[in-house]
Design a protein around this motif. Structure first.
Motif, short mmCIF file in Angstrom:
data_model
loop_
_atom_site.label_atom_id
_atom_site.label_comp_id
_atom_site.label_asym_id
_atom_site.label_seq_id
_atom_site.Cartn_x
_atom_site.Cartn_y
_atom_site.Cartn_z
N ALA A 1 0.84 -1.20 0.00
CA ALA A 1 0.00 0.00 0.00
C ALA A 1 0.88 1.25 0.00
N ASN A 2 1.94 1.24 0.78
CA ASN A 2 2.83 2.41 0.83
C ASN A 2 3.52 2.63 -0.50
N ASP A 3 3.96 1.54 -1.12
CA ASP A 3 4.60 1.66 -2.43
C ASP A 3 3.67 2.37 -3.41
N ILE A 4 2.44 1.88 -3.46
CA ILE A 4 1.49 2.44 -4.42
C ILE A 4 1.15 3.88 -4.06
N ARG A 5 0.95 4.12 -2.77
CA ARG A 5 0.65 5.49 -2.33
C ARG A 5 1.76 6.45 -2.73
N ASP A 6 3.00 6.02 -2.50
CA ASP A 6 4.13 6.89 -2.86
C ASP A 6 4.16 7.14 -4.37
N ALA B 1 -4.03 -4.56 0.65
CA ALA B 1 -3.32 -3.32 0.34
C ALA B 1 -4.26 -2.35 -0.36
N LEU B 2 -5.03 -2.84 -1.31
CA LEU B 2 -5.93 -1.97 -2.07
C LEU B 2 -7.02 -1.39 -1.16
N LYS B 3 -7.47 -2.20 -0.21
CA LYS B 3 -8.51 -1.69 0.71
C LYS B 3 -7.95 -0.57 1.57
N ARG B 4 -6.69 -0.70 1.93
CA ARG B 4 -6.07 0.38 2.71
C ARG B 4 -6.10 1.68 1.90
N LEU B 5 -5.75 1.56 0.64
CA LEU B 5 -5.73 2.76 -0.21
C LEU B 5 -7.15 3.29 -0.43
#
Lengths: 243, 243
Positions: A16-21, A54-58
């Motif tokens: 999730a952090n990777d994608i967010r960044d 991870a996607l749900k976090r985003l």
DNA sequence: CGAGGATCAATTGTCTGACAAATGAAATTT
DNA sequence: AAATTTCATTTGTCAGACAATTGATCCTCG
């Protein structure tokens, strides 16, 4: 600013952090489609449920939206002011309700922020904003109004004041401060005398904005700030005595 | 304020909302342990992965934390100012970067908010805050500093100013506004002349706060606001011309 | 009796595989 | 050409399993 424990984080949190960044850095642009869950699972060498977490976090942060179906998938979301309001209010409410922030501190912050936009609002407020403020003043003057309704109207009045500044960033920032205070304000019992005083100050503010007198609006807001804090102190004293 | 489409929402989103509302309403208090994932799966009549997705949503908002092991589980998190900062900065950054908020608007909001805490900061700033501001002024005066480092120092300076107000709610609110501006500010190329002017204004602000002169600090902030906007306009013009 | 270590049970983290539901596109029929 | 059907893709959900972690418990030994 650096991540605290990247080595002990969940895989889903890392992804999730990777994608967010990537989104923040602009590597993924608005409305761009992310790879399908299966593809990302291969890509990150994890299972699909992990990718989904991870996607749900985003999604919880409004960073992406998902769509089912053949052409569905996860898409980078355009952060809307409305989304931002919601998050801001949730966060501020929780912060105030469970982080031992005194009413005093919250109140000071709120009025400091409001006064920041008083001069802008004096300059730019439309007739609509003024009309909303006048209407709320009338509502607040109604006898028999519950304390909760009175507070809700108070919030609406101040929202109009803030929106009058015509700066969405200010509106968004202040939404949290003003609305998060409402549960705290609801603890106060307003007497008829209190309400009359507040309505009077509100009227003075509206008058000042009508005359485009930011200085005067600022002064009255200062008085209102002091008065609110006095009321809160008294409410707190009563509560303390009764227990 | 009401949920838009509860009927078309994911199960995990519904469950996450239920739990979130319970936390906000105070039905679940800080550090309280939630039922285990299996128990919640039974309770909500869904599978464990679905419950897990819901919990990850809440974790992404810092509403809960999880711990492995025998006595582990999900616990209601005390929302910390640090957590709130992080969310605020992420949200504000995205809002500014992809929601067509003009530099002008963001800049106006930022300085309006900062000026709101100038009088408080003048009254309460500690020697530490002042020392930080002086140190950043020295750093900003170093020749050969990259634009990015200059901006970072600028942010640090203004953070010290805001923190000087001694109101954590203000600090938290303004963290978003100030830090989210940094990427936008980084687009500006500062000439030596620009930097000297900014350093001069910063020095005046520090002097004003040292003398507890909130009025003066406010005036200089106003000048700084105007100057920054001028620089941004020029940078934008240059960019437009070169493309 | 106390201290230290081994065992254990509970819980989250992760994986595999499967099926249901939605949905737009392509193929087919009218 | 329009309407309908079929179909492939993708997300949503489920069941069951195993690994990793971790505090608590029990047991052994001094």
């Amino acid at each position: 600013m650096s991540d605290r424990k990247p080595e002990t984080q969940d895989l889903s949190a890392q992804i999730a952090n990777d994608i967010r960044d990537a989104i923040i850095a602009g590597d993924l642009i608005v409305d761009q489609r992310l790879p399908s869950e299966s593809e990302m699972a291969d890509q990150f060498s994890v299972s699909r449920p992990t990718v989904r977490e991870a996607l749900k976090r985003l999604a919880a942060q409004n960073l992406i939206r998902t769509q089912r179906g053949a052409t569905g998938g996860a898409f980078v979301n355009r952060m809307s002011f409305e989304d931002a309001y919601g998050q801001q209010i949730t966060t501020s409410t929780l912060l105030l309700s469970m982080n031992s922030v005194s009413f005093e501190t919250a109140c000071e912050a709120r009025y400091a922020l409001e006064r920041a936009c008083a001069p802008l609002s004096a300059e730019r407020r439309s007739a609509d904003h003024l009309a909303t403020m006048r209407a709320e003043i009338v509502r607040q003057s109604q006898p028999g109004l519950t304390d909760e309704s009175f507070c809700a109207s108070d919030v609406a009045f101040h929202r109009a004041l803030v929106d009058g500044a015509g700066n969405p960033v200010l509106s968004y920032q202040l939404a949290g401060a003003v609305e998060a205070m409402q549960p705290l304000m609801n603890m106060i019992t307003f007497t008829t005398r209190d309400r009359n005083r507040i309505v009077g100050l509100h009227t003075e503010i509206a008058d000042a904005l009508e005359q485009r007198d930011g200085q005067r609006a600022d002064e009255v807001l200062d008085q209102l700030s002091c008065y609110t804090r006095t009321l809160a102190r008294e409410a707190l004293d009563r509560r303390r005595k009764s227990t």
